[in-house]
Design a protein around this motif. Structure first.
Motif, PDB file in Angstrom:
ATOM      1  N   ILE A  59     -14.188  10.061  -0.513  1.00 27.08           N
ATOM      2  CA  ILE A  59     -13.268  11.184  -0.730  1.00 27.08           C
ATOM      3  C   ILE A  59     -14.001  12.516  -0.595  1.00 27.08           C
ATOM      4  O   ILE A  59     -13.510  13.459   0.026  1.00 27.08           O
ATOM      5  CB  ILE A  59     -12.605  11.053  -2.126  1.00 27.08           C
ATOM      6  CG1 ILE A  59     -11.563   9.937  -2.098  1.00 27.08           C
ATOM      7  CG2 ILE A  59     -11.970  12.366  -2.574  1.00 27.08           C
ATOM      8  CD1 ILE A  59     -10.338  10.217  -1.236  1.00 27.08           C
ATOM      9  N   MET A  74     -11.547  18.461  -7.320  1.00 26.63           N
ATOM     10  CA  MET A  74     -11.095  18.027  -8.661  1.00 26.63           C
ATOM     11  C   MET A  74     -12.272  18.014  -9.647  1.00 26.63           C
ATOM     12  O   MET A  74     -13.427  17.875  -9.248  1.00 26.63           O
ATOM     13  CB  MET A  74     -10.398  16.662  -8.591  1.00 26.63           C
ATOM     14  CG  MET A  74     -11.214  15.471  -8.127  1.00 26.63           C
ATOM     15  SD  MET A  74     -10.183  13.969  -7.948  1.00 26.63           S
ATOM     16  CE  MET A  74     -10.724  13.370  -6.331  1.00 26.63           C
ATOM     17  N   ALA A 102      -7.686   4.299 -11.796  1.00 29.23           N
ATOM     18  CA  ALA A 102      -6.486   3.620 -11.298  1.00 29.23           C
ATOM     19  C   ALA A 102      -6.841   2.427 -10.412  1.00 29.23           C
ATOM     20  O   ALA A 102      -6.007   1.567 -10.147  1.00 29.23           O
ATOM     21  CB  ALA A 102      -5.615   4.594 -10.509  1.00 29.23           C
ATOM     22  N   ILE A 103      -8.086   2.386  -9.959  1.00 31.28           N
ATOM     23  CA  ILE A 103      -8.524   1.287  -9.090  1.00 31.28           C
ATOM     24  C   ILE A 103      -9.071   0.156  -9.961  1.00 31.28           C
ATOM     25  O   ILE A 103      -9.935   0.381 -10.813  1.00 31.28           O
ATOM     26  CB  ILE A 103      -9.612   1.758  -8.101  1.00 31.28           C
ATOM     27  CG1 ILE A 103      -9.109   2.966  -7.306  1.00 31.28           C
ATOM     28  CG2 ILE A 103     -10.021   0.619  -7.172  1.00 31.28           C
ATOM     29  CD1 ILE A 103     -10.182   3.636  -6.449  1.00 31.28           C
ATOM     30  N   GLY A 126      -6.553  14.119  -6.446  1.00 29.58           N
ATOM     31  CA  GLY A 126      -6.821  13.537  -7.754  1.00 29.58           C
ATOM     32  C   GLY A 126      -5.661  12.773  -8.352  1.00 29.58           C
ATOM     33  O   GLY A 126      -5.621  12.515  -9.555  1.00 29.58           O
ATOM     34  N   ASP A 127      -4.695  12.397  -7.532  1.00 30.40           N
ATOM     35  CA  ASP A 127      -3.560  11.612  -8.013  1.00 30.40           C
ATOM     36  C   ASP A 127      -3.230  10.528  -6.986  1.00 30.40           C
ATOM     37  O   ASP A 127      -3.812  10.508  -5.895  1.00 30.40           O
ATOM     38  CB  ASP A 127      -2.357  12.533  -8.236  1.00 30.40           C
ATOM     39  CG  ASP A 127      -1.372  11.941  -9.235  1.00 30.40           C
ATOM     40  OD1 ASP A 127      -1.612  10.829  -9.736  1.00 30.40           O
ATOM     41  OD2 ASP A 127      -0.342  12.606  -9.504  1.00 30.40           O
ATOM     42  N   TRP A 128      -2.355   9.607  -7.369  1.00 30.72           N
ATOM     43  CA  TRP A 128      -1.934   8.518  -6.474  1.00 30.72           C
ATOM     44  C   TRP A 128      -0.412   8.517  -6.356  1.00 30.72           C
ATOM     45  O   TRP A 128       0.245   7.576  -6.819  1.00 30.72           O
ATOM     46  CB  TRP A 128      -2.374   7.154  -7.036  1.00 30.72           C
ATOM     47  CG  TRP A 128      -3.847   6.913  -7.070  1.00 30.72           C
ATOM     48  CD1 TRP A 128      -4.643   6.936  -8.164  1.00 30.72           C
ATOM     49  CD2 TRP A 128      -4.697   6.542  -5.969  1.00 30.72           C
ATOM     50  NE1 TRP A 128      -5.941   6.619  -7.828  1.00 30.72           N
ATOM     51  CE2 TRP A 128      -5.997   6.376  -6.486  1.00 30.72           C
ATOM     52  CE3 TRP A 128      -4.478   6.349  -4.599  1.00 30.72           C
ATOM     53  CZ2 TRP A 128      -7.087   6.014  -5.682  1.00 30.72           C
ATOM     54  CZ3 TRP A 128      -5.555   5.998  -3.802  1.00 30.72           C
ATOM     55  CH2 TRP A 128      -6.847   5.836  -4.344  1.00 30.72           C
ATOM     56  N   GLN A 170     -10.986  14.642 -14.086  1.00 31.28           N
ATOM     57  CA  GLN A 170      -9.869  14.313 -13.185  1.00 31.28           C
ATOM     58  C   GLN A 170     -10.269  13.168 -12.260  1.00 31.28           C
ATOM     59  O   GLN A 170      -9.521  12.218 -12.055  1.00 31.28           O
ATOM     60  CB  GLN A 170      -9.507  15.525 -12.320  1.00 31.28           C
ATOM     61  CG  GLN A 170      -8.458  16.448 -12.931  1.00 31.28           C
ATOM     62  CD  GLN A 170      -8.233  17.692 -12.073  1.00 31.28           C
ATOM     63  OE1 GLN A 170      -9.096  18.076 -11.263  1.00 31.28           O
ATOM     64  NE2 GLN A 170      -7.098  18.329 -12.251  1.00 31.28           N
ATOM     65  N   LEU A 191      -3.763   2.855  -1.961  1.00 32.12           N
ATOM     66  CA  LEU A 191      -4.036   1.862  -2.999  1.00 32.12           C
ATOM     67  C   LEU A 191      -2.834   0.929  -3.084  1.00 32.12           C
ATOM     68  O   LEU A 191      -1.693   1.367  -2.923  1.00 32.12           O
ATOM     69  CB  LEU A 191      -4.242   2.607  -4.331  1.00 32.12           C
ATOM     70  CG  LEU A 191      -4.606   1.815  -5.573  1.00 32.12           C
ATOM     71  CD1 LEU A 191      -5.953   1.104  -5.414  1.00 32.12           C
ATOM     72  CD2 LEU A 191      -4.645   2.750  -6.793  1.00 32.12           C
ATOM     73  N   PHE A 195       0.844  -1.207   0.000  1.00 30.26           N
ATOM     74  CA  PHE A 195       0.000   0.000   0.000  1.00 30.26           C
ATOM     75  C   PHE A 195       0.875   1.251   0.000  1.00 30.26           C
ATOM     76  O   PHE A 195       0.938   1.977   0.992  1.00 30.26           O
ATOM     77  CB  PHE A 195      -0.952  -0.029   1.201  1.00 30.26           C
ATOM     78  CG  PHE A 195      -1.975  -1.132   1.109  1.00 30.26           C
ATOM     79  CD1 PHE A 195      -3.138  -0.969   0.365  1.00 30.26           C
ATOM     80  CD2 PHE A 195      -1.756  -2.356   1.733  1.00 30.26           C
ATOM     81  CE1 PHE A 195      -4.062  -1.998   0.252  1.00 30.26           C
ATOM     82  CE2 PHE A 195      -2.688  -3.390   1.628  1.00 30.26           C
ATOM     83  CZ  PHE A 195      -3.842  -3.208   0.884  1.00 30.26           C
ATOM     84  N   PHE A 196       1.561   1.483  -1.114  1.00 33.85           N
ATOM     85  CA  PHE A 196       2.540   2.577  -1.169  1.00 33.85           C
ATOM     86  C   PHE A 196       2.074   3.752  -2.026  1.00 33.85           C
ATOM     87  O   PHE A 196       2.846   4.645  -2.329  1.00 33.85           O
ATOM     88  CB  PHE A 196       3.896   2.060  -1.660  1.00 33.85           C
ATOM     89  CG  PHE A 196       3.869   1.424  -3.029  1.00 33.85           C
ATOM     90  CD1 PHE A 196       3.880   2.198  -4.178  1.00 33.85           C
ATOM     91  CD2 PHE A 196       3.839   0.045  -3.153  1.00 33.85           C
ATOM     92  CE1 PHE A 196       3.859   1.612  -5.428  1.00 33.85           C
ATOM     93  CE2 PHE A 196       3.808  -0.553  -4.409  1.00 33.85           C
ATOM     94  CZ  PHE A 196       3.823   0.239  -5.553  1.00 33.85           C
ATOM     95  N   ARG A 197       0.786   3.755  -2.401  1.00 33.02           N
ATOM     96  CA  ARG A 197       0.245   4.895  -3.128  1.00 33.02           C
ATOM     97  C   ARG A 197      -0.866   5.518  -2.289  1.00 33.02           C
ATOM     98  O   ARG A 197      -1.685   4.788  -1.722  1.00 33.02           O
ATOM     99  CB  ARG A 197      -0.309   4.448  -4.481  1.00 33.02           C
ATOM    100  CG  ARG A 197       0.787   3.961  -5.400  1.00 33.02           C
ATOM    101  CD  ARG A 197       0.261   3.667  -6.782  1.00 33.02           C
ATOM    102  NE  ARG A 197      -0.447   2.405  -6.866  1.00 33.02           N
ATOM    103  CZ  ARG A 197      -1.116   1.994  -7.941  1.00 33.02           C
ATOM    104  NH1 ARG A 197      -1.190   2.778  -9.004  1.00 33.02           N
ATOM    105  NH2 ARG A 197      -1.704   0.811  -7.956  1.00 33.02           N
ATOM    106  N   ALA A 198      -0.888   6.834  -2.210  1.00 33.47           N
ATOM    107  CA  ALA A 198      -1.887   7.525  -1.384  1.00 33.47           C
ATOM    108  C   ALA A 198      -2.660   8.525  -2.225  1.00 33.47           C
ATOM    109  O   ALA A 198      -2.100   9.153  -3.134  1.00 33.47           O
ATOM    110  CB  ALA A 198      -1.207   8.234  -0.215  1.00 33.47           C
ATOM    111  N   TRP A 246      -8.754   9.404 -11.966  1.00 36.93           N
ATOM    112  CA  TRP A 246      -8.218   8.987 -10.672  1.00 36.93           C
ATOM    113  C   TRP A 246      -8.863   7.664 -10.231  1.00 36.93           C
ATOM    114  O   TRP A 246      -8.188   6.743  -9.763  1.00 36.93           O
ATOM    115  CB  TRP A 246      -8.483  10.115  -9.660  1.00 36.93           C
ATOM    116  CG  TRP A 246      -8.045   9.827  -8.284  1.00 36.93           C
ATOM    117  CD1 TRP A 246      -6.762   9.860  -7.808  1.00 36.93           C
ATOM    118  CD2 TRP A 246      -8.878   9.438  -7.192  1.00 36.93           C
ATOM    119  NE1 TRP A 246      -6.764   9.520  -6.478  1.00 36.93           N
ATOM    120  CE2 TRP A 246      -8.033   9.256  -6.077  1.00 36.93           C
ATOM    121  CE3 TRP A 246     -10.238   9.235  -7.044  1.00 36.93           C
ATOM    122  CZ2 TRP A 246      -8.531   8.869  -4.832  1.00 36.93           C
ATOM    123  CZ3 TRP A 246     -10.731   8.857  -5.808  1.00 36.93           C
ATOM    124  CH2 TRP A 246      -9.882   8.678  -4.722  1.00 36.93           C
TER     125      TRP A 246
END
Lengths: 132, 132
Positions: free
Chosen positions: B48, B1, B12-13, A114-116, B5, B81, A107-110, B9
């Motif tokens: 969110i 956002m 990505a999931i 509006g971004d990860w 956007q 994520l 779990f290294f993306r936060a 975002w």
């Protein structure tokens, strides 16, 4: 435990229609959530018997003894079951890193505006883990 | 956002064929794993937007704003994520208890010698939570 005992014990787990339940691996002392994987009945039985986390790989459709290729094994400290019986929590002692990217946790993306963005860097080169 | 956007975002999931991903809720400061639930695209967007955990209830087939009945809300501290994009980790501040049994965590049963004894007692009477 005897085979009937083990069968009854495994029956407490509510495996899904695909025979799997989600399993969270958490470092037992720091509390860090390392990864989420999947287990079937055989994976749970092997994890208890061996004392090392064994999952079911959905991509390879076979048992996945965590660390069998990378050496980054997870020693089982405690196995927990949730209220509905349909999720497992493995409190483990993680050898090295849990993630195939070489990071301690998967779990290294936060979520940030509006971004990860990546919030943790690899501790080990994945090439070293898998000798690609 | 903006809407585009947000759409990018959310893309990505990697939601499963049923439109869901497993979501782990963890108390942000103690590290305690509180529960595992499921989220669809709308649940992530609402979480969110509102800053409070919103899941997809598989049993009721509708959005489940955690705490809407019990008052035991989860304030979102950080959403993470995993490497494959198919699991979420919500670092939250849990108001009261996470479990419908009145326990702080849903993972209150532990594997011990072929049994699943309860290792945590309720902090609140469930009758008080749901006014049954």
């Amino acid at each position: 435990m005897t085979e009937p005992q083990q069968a009854a014990w495994l029956d407490a787990i509510a495996f899904g229609p695909d025979g799997l339940v989600p399993a969270i691996a958490q470092q037992h002392d720091t509390g860090e959530v390392l990864m989420l994987a999947w287990m079937n009945r055989a994976a749970v039985a092997e994890t208890i018997a061996s004392g090392r986390a064994c999952y079911w790989s959905r991509s390879r459709s076979r048992l996945w003894r965590k660390g069998e290729t990378s050496g980054q094994v997870q020693r089982l400290v405690e196995l927990r079951l949730d209220c509905d019986g349909d999720a497992l929590l493995l409190r483990v002692d993680q050898q090295g890193v849990a993630c195939h990217t070489g990071r301690r946790s998967c779990f290294f993306r936060a979520a940030r505006d509006g971004d990860w963005p990546t919030i943790a860097e690899p501790l080990i080169d994945p090439k070293q883990l898998y000798r690609e």
